[in-house]
Enzyme design. Structure first.
Site, PDB file in Angstrom:
ATOM      1  CB  CYS A   2      -0.950   0.099   1.191  1.00 25.08           C
ATOM      2  SG  CYS A   2      -2.054  -1.295   1.336  1.00 25.08           S
ATOM      3  NE  ARG A  27       4.587   1.769  -0.271  1.00 27.64           N
ATOM      4  CZ  ARG A  27       5.627   1.530   0.503  1.00 27.64           C
ATOM      5  NH1 ARG A  27       6.841   1.742   0.044  1.00 27.64           N
ATOM      6  NH2 ARG A  27       5.477   1.086   1.721  1.00 27.64           N
ATOM      7  CD1 TRP A  73      -0.347  -6.505  -2.945  1.00 29.97           C
ATOM      8  CD2 TRP A  73      -0.522  -7.029  -0.773  1.00 29.97           C
ATOM      9  NE1 TRP A  73      -0.047  -7.837  -2.804  1.00 29.97           N
ATOM     10  CE2 TRP A  73      -0.150  -8.191  -1.486  1.00 29.97           C
ATOM     11  CE3 TRP A  73      -0.702  -7.120   0.608  1.00 29.97           C
ATOM     12  CZ2 TRP A  73       0.057  -9.418  -0.863  1.00 29.97           C
ATOM     13  CZ3 TRP A  73      -0.495  -8.341   1.234  1.00 29.97           C
ATOM     14  CH2 TRP A  73      -0.121  -9.474   0.491  1.00 29.97           C
ATOM     15  CG  ASN A  99       1.638   1.088   4.068  1.00 28.40           C
ATOM     16  OD1 ASN A  99       1.398  -0.104   3.962  1.00 28.40           O
ATOM     17  ND2 ASN A  99       2.868   1.580   3.999  1.00 28.40           N
ATOM     18  N   GLY A 100      -0.417  -0.615   6.307  1.00 29.53           N
ATOM     19  CA  GLY A 100       0.023  -1.412   7.447  1.00 29.53           C
ATOM     20  C   GLY A 100      -1.061  -2.386   7.847  1.00 29.53           C
ATOM     21  CD  GLU A 477      16.150 -14.167  -8.353  1.00 24.33           C
ATOM     22  OE1 GLU A 477      15.652 -14.626  -7.314  1.00 24.33           O
ATOM     23  OE2 GLU A 477      15.812 -13.073  -8.842  1.00 24.33           O
ATOM     24  CE  LYS A 481      12.770 -12.293 -10.342  1.00 26.81           C
ATOM     25  NZ  LYS A 481      13.487 -11.784  -9.222  1.00 26.81           N
ATOM     26  CD  GLU A 484       8.798 -11.984  -8.919  1.00 28.42           C
ATOM     27  OE1 GLU A 484      10.017 -11.879  -8.995  1.00 28.42           O
ATOM     28  OE2 GLU A 484       8.136 -11.441  -8.023  1.00 28.42           O
ATOM     29  CG  HIS A 500      16.660 -38.191  -4.137  1.00 28.24           C
ATOM     30  ND1 HIS A 500      17.035 -39.459  -3.754  1.00 28.24           N
ATOM     31  CD2 HIS A 500      17.786 -37.551  -4.509  1.00 28.24           C
ATOM     32  CE1 HIS A 500      18.362 -39.580  -3.867  1.00 28.24           C
ATOM     33  NE2 HIS A 500      18.831 -38.431  -4.331  1.00 28.24           N
ATOM     34  CE  LYS A 595      11.141  -3.628  -6.377  1.00 25.22           C
ATOM     35  NZ  LYS A 595      11.733  -4.780  -7.076  1.00 25.22           N
TER      36      LYS A 595
HETATM   37  O1  M6R Z   1      12.816  -5.622  -0.553  1.00 26.88           O
HETATM   38  P1  M6R Z   1      13.293  -7.020  -0.279  1.00 26.88           P
HETATM   39  O2  M6R Z   1      14.533  -7.361  -1.016  1.00 26.88           O
HETATM   40  O3  M6R Z   1      13.419  -7.323   1.188  1.00 26.88           O
HETATM   41  O4  M6R Z   1      12.143  -7.944  -0.844  1.00 26.88           O
HETATM   42  C1  M6R Z   1      12.179  -9.330  -0.663  1.00 26.88           C
HETATM   43  C2  M6R Z   1      11.214 -10.028  -1.579  1.00 26.88           C
HETATM   44  O5  M6R Z   1       9.906  -9.620  -1.330  1.00 26.88           O
HETATM   45  C3  M6R Z   1      11.528  -9.742  -3.061  1.00 26.88           C
HETATM   46  O6  M6R Z   1      12.841 -10.081  -3.370  1.00 26.88           O
HETATM   47  C4  M6R Z   1      10.578 -10.547  -3.969  1.00 26.88           C
HETATM   48  O7  M6R Z   1      10.822 -11.895  -3.836  1.00 26.88           O
HETATM   49  C5  M6R Z   1      10.710 -10.085  -5.414  1.00 26.88           C
HETATM   50  N1  M6R Z   1       9.430  -9.757  -5.944  1.00 26.88           N
HETATM   51  C6  M6R Z   1      11.302 -11.103  -6.311  1.00 26.88           C
HETATM   52  O8  M6R Z   1      11.421 -10.635  -7.611  1.00 26.88           O
END
Ligand code: M6R
Length: 600
Positions: A2, A27, A73, A99-100, A477, A481, A484, A500, A595
């Site tokens: 948010c 956000r 969000w 926000n929170g 990773e 990517k 998501e 396994h 984000k």
């Molecule tokens: O701001 P941060 O690096 O602490 O965020 C951690 C994760 O939320 C962030 O890396 C998330 O996994 C990304 N969307 C991945 O692309």
């Protein structure tokens, strides 16, 4: 998660609020709203969906010099117009954005909302209704606001309007980020400086449990006891062009392309006048005195931490454990005698990581934060900070922050090693220079990678990434990517682990992306590829020059063996990007995500 904004001044506030929200959309983006106040009272506009949807519903004729806004969000209640902020008290006297997460929302509801007909499912509405109740009992708005804040448990950044006073925005924060921006004839409020860079670069940081009265020509900060606090503003070191897409179709692609520049900038920022890499001596001492390092992070930052463990252990010979922040607090390992905690976080605001930081500080341990955001919560609350210098990362999918995190961890490992008298057989400045050039070459290979993405990912519902040693971590990773942003079910596996159990999922045509950048495991990972091919998989081998073979789909340039994650991740970022594009997904704002993950 948010984002909130506020404006009070001499201009019409609507456009400033909408532009600010557009910058905060990273956000959260499931619904949005603004409320503006003028001599006729408060006018609220809200919509489910994006700021663009909200923009269409804002009535041009309503002019007001003060207002607040929110992009959401969802936490309490599904995304809908009804749950979109701002929320109002039953009397409509008070209007709030938040926000929170209010953790004691249920008990507050039971205690105070008996006679109130709530209009939403949100925790936020309870706050504004409580303020209204206390004002009805005879308290001033400030007193009612303060009394309410005293009863809240959880996190909040709040901006409140009172339709009986169009000259004040009441603001408060606890755990959620919030800044006040200063102008000559106006003042603003924002979750992030980026939102208000359009009108000012002068900001005042707010601390937890502070209340601020924001008027057009005055900002008064006070604590919960009402004592006035003075704090100097800082200049936001952001360039408006850093936060624009320019000619790029998506922030993600821009941020992928920025990686060579970021690596070079990091090297330059961590060099002294003689060109030697350097890190604050107190940080190096803290590492040297530590019995063990505990890296705490989430998502992509956790994956960077896994690579960082290898670097620190292999180069500096200091033992490292890496933990997912949301697990660590509930399942704390037996700590070494003198633990040092390293928090890795692009945003510096991740609530899961912050919860661990608070806990380990209470236990008396030291912490270093590696973050992209100066002044962020994790930076302020740790003993030490190392900055990523990556520039704002706006796409939800993290790319340049990941490579920046690994580069900073490599520098930390090198400087620590040298302080321990360990002789290194490589020059990190030179090697990182070669990495930057290699990334440029990879970024120039977009057409080939787009073609590979079409070939392997255009119709599939799932995909596996395999690798051994550090390639396994990069595979994790790559899978994150891909899933998501393209919503393809993707999993990263250690090459030897599939057999396994998971190999049961391999069917005719299942794409398996295998990384082969490590000489020591080159043959064994190729053996694992043969195993999945024998069961029908469609293999895409990404190898490194010097280790390549005819069957490979793509070969990355050769760099130092410890630094391969910095370049092997680039084709994976691009594969994910093109897979999302080919599937018409919203690359920069994937569904259900935000984000900055500021809820636990
Ligand atoms: O701001 P941060 O690096 O602490 O965020 C951690 C994760 O939320 C962030 O890396 C998330 O996994 C990304 N969307 C991945 O692309």
């Amino acid at each position: 998660m948010c984002g909130i904004v506020g404006y009070i001044g001499t201009n019409d506030s609507k456009e400033i609020l909408l532009k600010g929200l557009e910058k905060l959309e990273y956000r959260g983006y499931d619904s949005a709203g603004i409320a503006v106040v003028n001599e006729n009272g408060v006018h609220v506009f809200k919509e489910k969906g994006r700021i663009a949807d909200l923009r269409e519903s804002v009535v041009a004729g309503v002019n007001a010099n003060a207002g607040i806004g929110h992009t959401r969000w969802a936490t309490h209640g599904p995304p809908s117009k009804r749950n979109a902020h701002p929320h109002q008290s039953a009397s409509t006297r008070y209007t709030i954005v938040h926000n929170g997460v209010i953790e004691n929302f249920d008990s507050l509801k039971r205690e105070f909302m008996g006679n109130v007909d709530l209009q939403s499912d949100t925790d936020t509405e309870v706050i504004v209704q409580m303020i209204n109740l206390f004002a009805n009992e005879g308290l001033s708005t400030l007193e009612a606001f303060r009394k309410t804040l005293g009863l809240l448990k959880g996190s909040y950044a709040l901006a409140l309007l009172d339709n009986e006073d169009n000259e004040t925005i009441y603001v408060a924060k606890n755990k959620s980020p919030l800044l006040v921006g200063l102008g000559d004839t106006f003042n603003v409020v924002a979750s992030d400086a980026m939102a208000m860079l359009q009108v000012t670069d002068q900001f005042v940081e707010l601390m937890d449990k502070e209340i601020v009265l924001v008027k057009k020509d005055e900002v008064t900060i006070q604590n919960l006891k009402g004592e006035i606090i003075s704090r100097a503003p800082f200049k936001a070191e952001l360039d408006a062009s850093d936060i624009e897409k320019g000619t790029y179709p998506h922030y993600m692609l821009k941020e992928i392309d920025e990686q060579p520049l970021v690596i070079r900038k990091i090297v330059q920022k961590y060099q002294d006048e003689t060109g030697k890499l350097t890190i604050d001596g107190d940080i190096v001492n803290a590492i040297n005195q530590a019995g063990r390092i505990y890296i705490i992070a989430a998502g992509t930052s956790y994956h960077a931490g896994l690579v960082g463990k290898q670097l620190i252990e292999k180069v500096a010979k200091v033992p490292v454990e890496v933990h997912i922040s949301s697990e660590f607090g509930y399942n704390m390992p037996l700590l070494s005698e003198k633990p040092l905690f390293i928090f890795i976080s692009q945003s510096g605001e991740t609530a899961d990581s912050r919860a661990v930081l608070v806990e380990i500080k209470e236990m008396g341990y030291q912490a270093l934060t590696i973050t992209n955001v100066q002044g962020s919560t994790l930076s302020r609350e740790a003993d030490y900070t190392l900055l990523l210098h990556a520039g704002p990362e706006i796409a939800v999918a993290s790319t340049k922050a990941y490579t920046a995190q690994i580069a900073v961890l490599a520098i930390l490992a090198e400087v620590t090693a040298k302080s321990r008298g360990i002789n290194l057989d490589f020059d990190l400045v030179k090697e990182l220079g070669l990495v930057a050039t290699a990334i440029e070459t990879l970024c120039d290979s977009k057409e080939i990678i787009e073609q590979i993405s079409r070939e392997f990912l255009s119709v599939t519902r799932n995909c596996f990434f395999i690798g051994r040693a550090v390639d396994y971590y990069v595979g994790l990773e790559g899978a994150l990517k891909l899933k998501e942003i393209s919503y393809i079910q993707a999993e990263g596996f250690a090459g030897g682990e599939l057999k396994h159990g998971t190999i049961a999922l391999i069917e005719e045509g299942t794409p398996v992306i295998a990384l082969a950048t490590q000489e020591s495991v080159n043959l064994s990972i190729r053996g694992n590829v043969k195993e999945v091919v024998a069961r029908g998989a469609n293999p895409c081998i990404i190898s490194m020059k010097g280790l390549e073979s005819d069957e490979d789909s793509f070969v990355i340039p050769e760099v130092h063996g410890l630094l391969t994650p910095l370049i092997s991740v680039i084709p994976l970022q691009l594969l994910a990007y093109y897979a999302a594009l080919h599937r018409d997904c919203d690359v920069d704002k994937p569904r259900n995500l935000a984000k900055s993950v500021t809820v636990e």
